[in-house]
Design a protein around this motif. Structure first.
Motif, PDB file in Angstrom:
ATOM      1  N   GLN A 625       0.823  -1.215   0.000  1.00  0.00           N
ATOM      2  CA  GLN A 625       0.000   0.000   0.000  1.00  0.00           C
ATOM      3  C   GLN A 625       0.856   1.263   0.000  1.00  0.00           C
ATOM      4  OE1 GLN A 625      -2.841   0.031   3.183  1.00  0.00           O
ATOM      5  NE2 GLN A 625      -3.382   2.164   2.911  1.00  0.00           N
ATOM      6  N   TYR A 626       2.033   1.189   0.676  1.00  0.00           N
ATOM      7  CA  TYR A 626       2.882   2.385   0.789  1.00  0.00           C
ATOM      8  C   TYR A 626       4.130   2.289  -0.082  1.00  0.00           C
ATOM      9  CZ  TYR A 626      -0.053   3.952   4.584  1.00  0.00           C
ATOM     10  OH  TYR A 626      -1.118   4.388   5.313  1.00  0.00           O
ATOM     11  N   MET A 627       4.210   1.291  -0.935  1.00  0.00           N
ATOM     12  CA  MET A 627       5.384   1.142  -1.788  1.00  0.00           C
ATOM     13  C   MET A 627       5.508   2.311  -2.769  1.00  0.00           C
ATOM     14  SD  MET A 627       8.003  -0.768  -2.190  1.00  0.00           S
ATOM     15  CE  MET A 627       7.567  -2.344  -1.488  1.00  0.00           C
ATOM     16  N   GLY A 628       4.370   2.803  -3.318  1.00  0.00           N
ATOM     17  CA  GLY A 628       4.422   3.923  -4.250  1.00  0.00           C
ATOM     18  C   GLY A 628       4.953   5.183  -3.607  1.00  0.00           C
ATOM     19  N   ILE A 629       4.503   5.469  -2.369  1.00  0.00           N
ATOM     20  CA  ILE A 629       4.997   6.663  -1.667  1.00  0.00           C
ATOM     21  C   ILE A 629       6.492   6.540  -1.444  1.00  0.00           C
ATOM     22  CG2 ILE A 629       4.839   7.963   0.482  1.00  0.00           C
ATOM     23  CD1 ILE A 629       1.931   7.134   0.681  1.00  0.00           C
ATOM     24  N   ALA A 630       6.973   5.354  -1.060  1.00  0.00           N
ATOM     25  CA  ALA A 630       8.400   5.159  -0.816  1.00  0.00           C
ATOM     26  C   ALA A 630       9.196   5.410  -2.103  1.00  0.00           C
ATOM     27  CB  ALA A 630       8.656   3.751  -0.295  1.00  0.00           C
ATOM     28  N   GLN A 631       8.733   4.877  -3.202  1.00  0.00           N
ATOM     29  CA  GLN A 631       9.473   5.043  -4.466  1.00  0.00           C
ATOM     30  C   GLN A 631       9.487   6.505  -4.896  1.00  0.00           C
ATOM     31  OE1 GLN A 631       7.431   2.327  -7.060  1.00  0.00           O
ATOM     32  NE2 GLN A 631       8.472   0.498  -6.197  1.00  0.00           N
ATOM     33  N   ARG A 632       8.354   7.201  -4.723  1.00  0.00           N
ATOM     34  CA  ARG A 632       8.304   8.611  -5.126  1.00  0.00           C
ATOM     35  C   ARG A 632       9.280   9.456  -4.337  1.00  0.00           C
ATOM     36  NH1 ARG A 632       5.140  13.061  -3.925  1.00  0.00           N
ATOM     37  NH2 ARG A 632       3.891  11.904  -2.418  1.00  0.00           N
ATOM     38  N   HIS A 633       9.557   9.063  -3.076  1.00  0.00           N
ATOM     39  CA  HIS A 633      10.514   9.800  -2.248  1.00  0.00           C
ATOM     40  C   HIS A 633      11.897   9.159  -2.264  1.00  0.00           C
ATOM     41  CE1 HIS A 633       6.677  11.336  -0.589  1.00  0.00           C
ATOM     42  NE2 HIS A 633       7.393  12.433  -0.333  1.00  0.00           N
ATOM     43  N   HIS A 634      12.103   8.245  -3.228  1.00  0.00           N
ATOM     44  CA  HIS A 634      13.405   7.588  -3.391  1.00  0.00           C
ATOM     45  C   HIS A 634      13.836   6.860  -2.116  1.00  0.00           C
ATOM     46  CE1 HIS A 634      13.645   9.827  -7.139  1.00  0.00           C
ATOM     47  NE2 HIS A 634      13.405  10.965  -6.459  1.00  0.00           N
ATOM     48  N   LEU A 635      12.882   6.159  -1.496  1.00  0.00           N
ATOM     49  CA  LEU A 635      13.151   5.380  -0.276  1.00  0.00           C
ATOM     50  C   LEU A 635      13.021   3.893  -0.591  1.00  0.00           C
ATOM     51  CD1 LEU A 635      11.007   7.438   2.286  1.00  0.00           C
ATOM     52  CD2 LEU A 635      13.490   7.569   1.975  1.00  0.00           C
ATOM     53  N   THR A 636      13.763   3.099   0.156  1.00  0.00           N
ATOM     54  CA  THR A 636      13.686   1.648  -0.004  1.00  0.00           C
ATOM     55  C   THR A 636      12.809   1.078   1.108  1.00  0.00           C
ATOM     56  OG1 THR A 636      15.894   1.579  -0.971  1.00  0.00           O
ATOM     57  CG2 THR A 636      14.986  -0.495  -0.118  1.00  0.00           C
ATOM     58  N   LEU A 637      11.685   0.496   0.747  1.00  0.00           N
ATOM     59  CA  LEU A 637      10.760  -0.117   1.710  1.00  0.00           C
ATOM     60  C   LEU A 637      10.759  -1.627   1.458  1.00  0.00           C
ATOM     61  CD1 LEU A 637       8.559  -0.012   3.877  1.00  0.00           C
ATOM     62  CD2 LEU A 637       6.898   0.471   2.052  1.00  0.00           C
ATOM     63  N   THR A 638      11.228  -2.386   2.451  1.00  0.00           N
ATOM     64  CA  THR A 638      11.326  -3.836   2.281  1.00  0.00           C
ATOM     65  C   THR A 638      10.602  -4.565   3.397  1.00  0.00           C
ATOM     66  OG1 THR A 638      13.414  -3.906   3.508  1.00  0.00           O
ATOM     67  CG2 THR A 638      13.547  -3.659   1.110  1.00  0.00           C
ATOM     68  N   LEU A 639      10.227  -5.796   3.093  1.00  0.00           N
ATOM     69  CA  LEU A 639       9.545  -6.664   4.064  1.00  0.00           C
ATOM     70  C   LEU A 639      10.355  -7.944   4.211  1.00  0.00           C
ATOM     71  CD1 LEU A 639       7.109  -7.450   5.850  1.00  0.00           C
ATOM     72  CD2 LEU A 639       6.028  -8.365   3.769  1.00  0.00           C
ATOM     73  N   GLU A 640      10.705  -8.292   5.458  1.00  0.00           N
ATOM     74  CA  GLU A 640      11.452  -9.516   5.740  1.00  0.00           C
ATOM     75  C   GLU A 640      10.616 -10.382   6.679  1.00  0.00           C
ATOM     76  OE1 GLU A 640      15.181  -8.382   7.368  1.00  0.00           O
ATOM     77  OE2 GLU A 640      15.845  -7.287   5.567  1.00  0.00           O
ATOM     78  N   LEU A 641      10.217 -11.557   6.207  1.00  0.00           N
ATOM     79  CA  LEU A 641       9.341 -12.435   6.979  1.00  0.00           C
ATOM     80  C   LEU A 641      10.109 -13.659   7.461  1.00  0.00           C
ATOM     81  CD1 LEU A 641       6.163 -12.305   4.700  1.00  0.00           C
ATOM     82  CD2 LEU A 641       6.579 -11.044   6.817  1.00  0.00           C
ATOM     83  N   GLY A 642       9.982 -13.974   8.705  1.00  0.00           N
ATOM     84  CA  GLY A 642      10.603 -15.167   9.262  1.00  0.00           C
ATOM     85  C   GLY A 642       9.852 -16.413   8.834  1.00  0.00           C
ATOM     86  N   GLU A 643      10.416 -17.552   9.141  1.00  0.00           N
ATOM     87  CA  GLU A 643       9.791 -18.815   8.756  1.00  0.00           C
ATOM     88  C   GLU A 643       8.716 -19.220   9.763  1.00  0.00           C
ATOM     89  OE1 GLU A 643      12.800 -21.729   8.387  1.00  0.00           O
ATOM     90  OE2 GLU A 643      13.786 -20.778   6.653  1.00  0.00           O
ATOM     91  N   ASN A 644       7.713 -19.914   9.242  1.00  0.00           N
ATOM     92  CA  ASN A 644       6.658 -20.503  10.076  1.00  0.00           C
ATOM     93  C   ASN A 644       5.964 -19.477  10.972  1.00  0.00           C
ATOM     94  OD1 ASN A 644       7.337 -23.087   9.057  1.00  0.00           O
ATOM     95  ND2 ASN A 644       8.995 -23.235  10.576  1.00  0.00           N
ATOM     96  N   LEU A 645       5.655 -18.316  10.413  1.00  0.00           N
ATOM     97  CA  LEU A 645       4.940 -17.311  11.196  1.00  0.00           C
ATOM     98  C   LEU A 645       3.530 -17.818  11.495  1.00  0.00           C
ATOM     99  CD1 LEU A 645       5.917 -13.921   9.532  1.00  0.00           C
ATOM    100  CD2 LEU A 645       6.652 -14.821  11.739  1.00  0.00           C
ATOM    101  N   PRO A 646       3.107 -17.791  12.742  1.00  0.00           N
ATOM    102  CA  PRO A 646       1.761 -18.272  13.077  1.00  0.00           C
ATOM    103  C   PRO A 646       0.696 -17.254  12.693  1.00  0.00           C
ATOM    104  CG  PRO A 646       2.819 -17.439  15.035  1.00  0.00           C
ATOM    105  CD  PRO A 646       3.849 -17.362  13.941  1.00  0.00           C
ATOM    106  N   ALA A 647      -0.522 -17.725  12.541  1.00  0.00           N
ATOM    107  CA  ALA A 647      -1.648 -16.821  12.326  1.00  0.00           C
ATOM    108  C   ALA A 647      -2.057 -16.209  13.662  1.00  0.00           C
ATOM    109  CB  ALA A 647      -2.811 -17.582  11.705  1.00  0.00           C
ATOM    110  N   LEU A 648      -2.596 -14.989  13.593  1.00  0.00           N
ATOM    111  CA  LEU A 648      -3.025 -14.293  14.800  1.00  0.00           C
ATOM    112  C   LEU A 648      -4.545 -14.318  14.893  1.00  0.00           C
ATOM    113  CD1 LEU A 648      -0.783 -11.100  14.699  1.00  0.00           C
ATOM    114  CD2 LEU A 648      -0.365 -13.220  15.915  1.00  0.00           C
ATOM    115  N   LYS A 649      -5.025 -14.267  16.113  1.00  0.00           N
ATOM    116  CA  LYS A 649      -6.452 -14.048  16.366  1.00  0.00           C
ATOM    117  C   LYS A 649      -6.578 -12.576  16.699  1.00  0.00           C
ATOM    118  CE  LYS A 649     -10.354 -16.457  16.703  1.00  0.00           C
ATOM    119  NZ  LYS A 649     -10.815 -17.383  15.657  1.00  0.00           N
ATOM    120  N   ALA A 650      -6.961 -11.757  15.719  1.00  0.00           N
ATOM    121  CA  ALA A 650      -6.867 -10.318  15.913  1.00  0.00           C
ATOM    122  C   ALA A 650      -7.940  -9.601  15.105  1.00  0.00           C
ATOM    123  CB  ALA A 650      -5.478  -9.825  15.510  1.00  0.00           C
TER     124      ALA A 650
END
Length: 781
Positions: A625-650
């Motif tokens: 959702q915010y990747m476009g804003i990051a690119q327009r401001h020449h920022l690097t927005l990355t996502l790093e996900l660990g293994e076996n992330l559990p689902a949340l009740k939220a």
């Protein structure tokens, strides 16, 4: 066999021989005259023996009837011979069956030796020692029983008396012993064995042979005691013994010297009491007396005594510190010399009343050596000797500071009374059953009732039924020990003209001197204006939610549709315009969402609609959702996900507010070419973090052992250490973000939403090196 038994046995033998001889003579057919003469001689001899015997001789025929009863038997039993001969022998026994039992035993064995219980003519029972033998005729057939017995009543009584004395000696808690002249112990009772440590079955000789049972100093002292003991036969005083473990046991002891007929002491007896506890008490008493003396002389209170004339006979030394006088300067003088003139008449009357037994504490002023007066409180009691009152003993306590405090309290109470009557808020107090006990001027002005119209009436006169029910429920829970979450609540009061007035109520318990609740006091503030503002706020929020946010959502939808008309890699002015429109719309949407969340949180209406939330896809959507804003401001927005992330009740919407706020904040503070990294991993109860930081703050809540941690890390300017503790407060903005757009609500909303899920938020930052916001959420079933 002793001499007496041997004599009786010989007598019985001779009697049997004589009877056998008589039988032989009677059976003989020849020499009849000689036989008859011999028979008469034998009978006469036997009769002589029977009649002259000191022992009782009773003969019984085969039919168990008495055939012989000598004078000794007559004397002991009380019967004459004529009264018993021919009578059943059972009349002579305590129990009739005893004679039959003895007869059976004698018939079986030929004799009986032992003790039996007989009965006199007058019914008195007595014990005898009996030797009985079977008598046979010339043919050897049983012809009866001959018994010789002796009254042993005196001996039995002596034995019983000795047994009673022994029982008494064994039962007494004191040590009782008998010793020979050389110190050997001949007898030691149970208490003595326990004190010294000798087993009940252990021979007393082992005491002398096994270890010394007396301390050395006792043996030396006994050399001085012995002459007196031998001369006078008795000595008493304190000595000691040694337990088997070598422990010295103090004794209060009496020693008796027992003399023979020649007047010479043959042995000693002693009775001694263990006085270890008494010695301990005496030592404790001496220590207590010493402490009491120190207490009297050093406590801050003054101990004094007076005689019945009012003369001071004792004054503890502390009077020097309190009044400036020494004890010697006061003792012997009338107490009236030191009393303030205004207090003296009442104190003299109290003194006479106290002597009469009407003892009550008194408070008065006493003179100091410097010429001023101090307030004291006196508590006293009578001194009685031989049933006569000879004076008073009492304690003087300096209460000058208390008197000053009481004066200050009276002034404070007057000020409180003025504040109570003139406070703008309504203030009232109630009993536990809601009866009004006070009603201030503010309450009169607010509700139109006078205090006379309300005091003494039930609170339902000035409060709605719902408010009364709420107050009663709070009272019940309070008395049951359930502490309310808040002392503030909202209620509705009734104006005299019938209008309902909404109020904010604050209550506190009123307690007696023992701390027991006896009522409540409440302060009530008119919140009519606040209620009107709340309605305006609700209307405004409804407008935000409907009239602005809904159209804004439509705008974002149309922008996304238009955005799809342009290639992803195109850089036309139109595409740039669409990006800017979308960014600004997102900003407005975020501001509106923050305001709505704040309103719900403050109104206590924040509720979560939980469902299963796959964390990986959820975070991917946020980042995209915010990747476009990051690119327009020449920022690097990355996502790093660990293994076996559990689902949340939220609640998806709530967590979307959390992470969009954090990502937007990171985008705003990170300069061009900077980096924003969103990471997610399983949580392992981390208590700290590696690396050098200038500050870490944690907003904690209860958290399960299993969870996930999501970090939003930027390379912005960082946060000053002084700003870190204030980050999560409403409308607080750091120095680095003050030039950025925003309201200061974002992090407050983050904290509120995360804690509503049972999680916590942490932040670490270093000026010039960026910041990291860490969200830890539990994984629940």
């Amino acid at each position: 066999m002793d001499a007496e038994s041997q004599t009786r046995e010989e007598l019985l033998h001779e009697v049997r021989v004589l009877r056998a001889r008589v039988a032989e003579l009677e059976a003989a057919t020849i020499e009849q005259q000689k036989v008859e003469a011999a028979l008469r001689s034998a009978k006469e001899y036997a009769e002589t023996l029977i009649q002259s015997s000191l022992d009782m001789i009773v003969a019984v025929g085969a039919n168990r009837r008495i055939t012989e009863f000598n004078p000794a038997a007559e004397k002991v039993f009380g019967y004459t011979r004529a009264e018993v001969v021919g009578q059943p022998v059972d009349m002579l026994y305590d129990e009739g069956s005893l004679g039959s039992e003895l007869n059976v035993q004698i018939a079986a064995t030929g004799r009986y030796i032992g003790e039996v219980r007989n009965k006199r003519k007058n019914g008195e029972l007595f014990d005898v020692y009996l030797e009985a033998a079977l008598v046979r005729d010339a043919d050897g057939n049983p012809a009866g029983v001959m018994g010789i017995s002796r009254d042993i009543t005196d001996r039995k009584q002596a034995e019983e008396e000795q047994a009673r004395l022994t029982t008494i000696l064994e039962a007494t808690p004191d040590l009782v012993a008998i010793t020979a002249l050389n110190g050997d112990i001949l007898y030691l009772n149970r208490a003595g064995r326990r004190i010294i440590g000798v087993g009940e079955d252990e021979p007393v000789a082992s005491i002398r042979n096994g270890y010394p049972y007396q301390p050395e100093w006792v043996r030396h002292r006994f050399r001085d005691i012995l002459p007196t003991l031998l001369r006078e036969g008795v000595w008493s005083g304190e000595l000691a013994t040694l337990s088997r473990e070598g422990r010295e046991i103090p004794l209060s002891q009496v020693i008796l010297g027992h003399k023979g007929t020649d007047g010479v002491v043959k042995f000693f007896s002693t009775i001694a009491r263990d006085i270890s506890e008494q010695k301990r008490i005496e030592a404790a008493l001496r220590e207590s007396e010493e402490k009491y003396r120190d207490l009297v002389e050093n406590i801050s209170d003054i101990i004094y005594t007076l005689d019945t004339a009012g003369t001071l006979t004792y004054m503890s030394p502390v009077v020097k510190h309190l009044g400036g006088f020494t004890s010697e300067e006061i003792t012997g003088r009338p107490f009236a010399e030191f009393i303030h003139p205004e207090d003296l008449p009442a104190l003299l009357e109290s003194f006479q009343q106290t002597l009469a037994g009407n003892i009550t504490p008194s408070e008065f002023r006493v003179l100091r050596k410097a010429g001023d007066y101090i307030w004291v409180r006196s508590a006293s009691r009578l001194i009685v000797q031989n049933g006569e009152v000879v004076g008073l003993r009492g304690v003087l306590t300096d209460i000058t500071e208390r008197k000053r405090a009481e004066d200050a309290l009276r002034e404070s109470e007057q000020r409180y009374r003025n504040l109570f009557d003139n406070a703008s808020d309504a203030i009232a107090s109630f009993t536990l059953d809601a009866t009004v006990t006070s009603f201030n001027g503010g309450a009169e002005r607010m509700l139109g009732w006078s205090r006379d119209e309300v005091v003494g009436h039930h609170a339902s006169k000035v409060a709605t039924p719902a408010s009364i029910a709420l107050a009663e429920d709070r009272t019940r829970r309070f008395l049951a020990g359930d502490k309310p979450k808040s002392t503030t609540f909202e209620a509705e009061l009734i104006h005299k003209d019938g209008r309902l007035i909404p109020v904010e109520a604050r209550t506190r318990a009123i307690r007696d001197r023992n701390g027991i609740p006896i009522g409540f006091q409440g302060a009530y503030r008119d919140i009519s204006a606040k209620k009107a503002l709340d309605k305006q706020r609700d209307d405004f929020l409804a407008m935000l939610a409907h009239d602005i946010k809904n159209p804004l959502t439509a705008i974002l939808g149309y922008v996304d549709l238009l955005h799809q008309l342009f290639p992803t890699n195109s850089a036309t002015p139109e595409r740039d315009f669409l990006v800017r429109i979308r960014d600004n719309a997102l900003t407005i949407n975020s501001l509106i969402a923050n305001y709505l969340d704040l309103a719900r949180a403050e109104a206590g209406q924040l509720t979560l609609q939980k469902s299963t939330l796959p964390l990986s896809s959820f975070l991917k959507g946020i980042v995209e959702q915010y990747m476009g804003i990051a690119q327009r401001h020449h920022l690097t927005l990355t996502l790093e996900l660990g293994e076996n992330l559990p689902a949340l009740k939220a609640d998806r919407m709530a967590l979307e507010r959390v992470f969009t706020n954090l990502v937007r904040n990171a985008l705003k503070v990170t300069p061009e070419t900077g980096r924003i990294t969103v990471t997610a991993r399983q949580w392992q109860n981390e208590n700290g973090h590696n690396g050098t930081t200038t500050g870490v703050t944690t907003e904690s809540s209860s958290l399960e052992q299993q969870g996930v941690v999501v970090e939003v890390r930027d390379t912005g300017p960082g946060i000053a250490p002084d700003d870190i503790p204030l980050l999560f407060q409403k409308y607080r903005r750091t120095n680095a973000s003050r030039n950025q757009e925003g309201t200061g609500l974002g992090l407050f909303i983050v904290k509120t939403m995360v804690e509503a899920h049972g999680g916590r938020v942490e932040v670490e930052s270093q000026l010039g090196s960026g910041s990291c916001f860490r969200v830890i959420l539990p994984v629940t079933d």
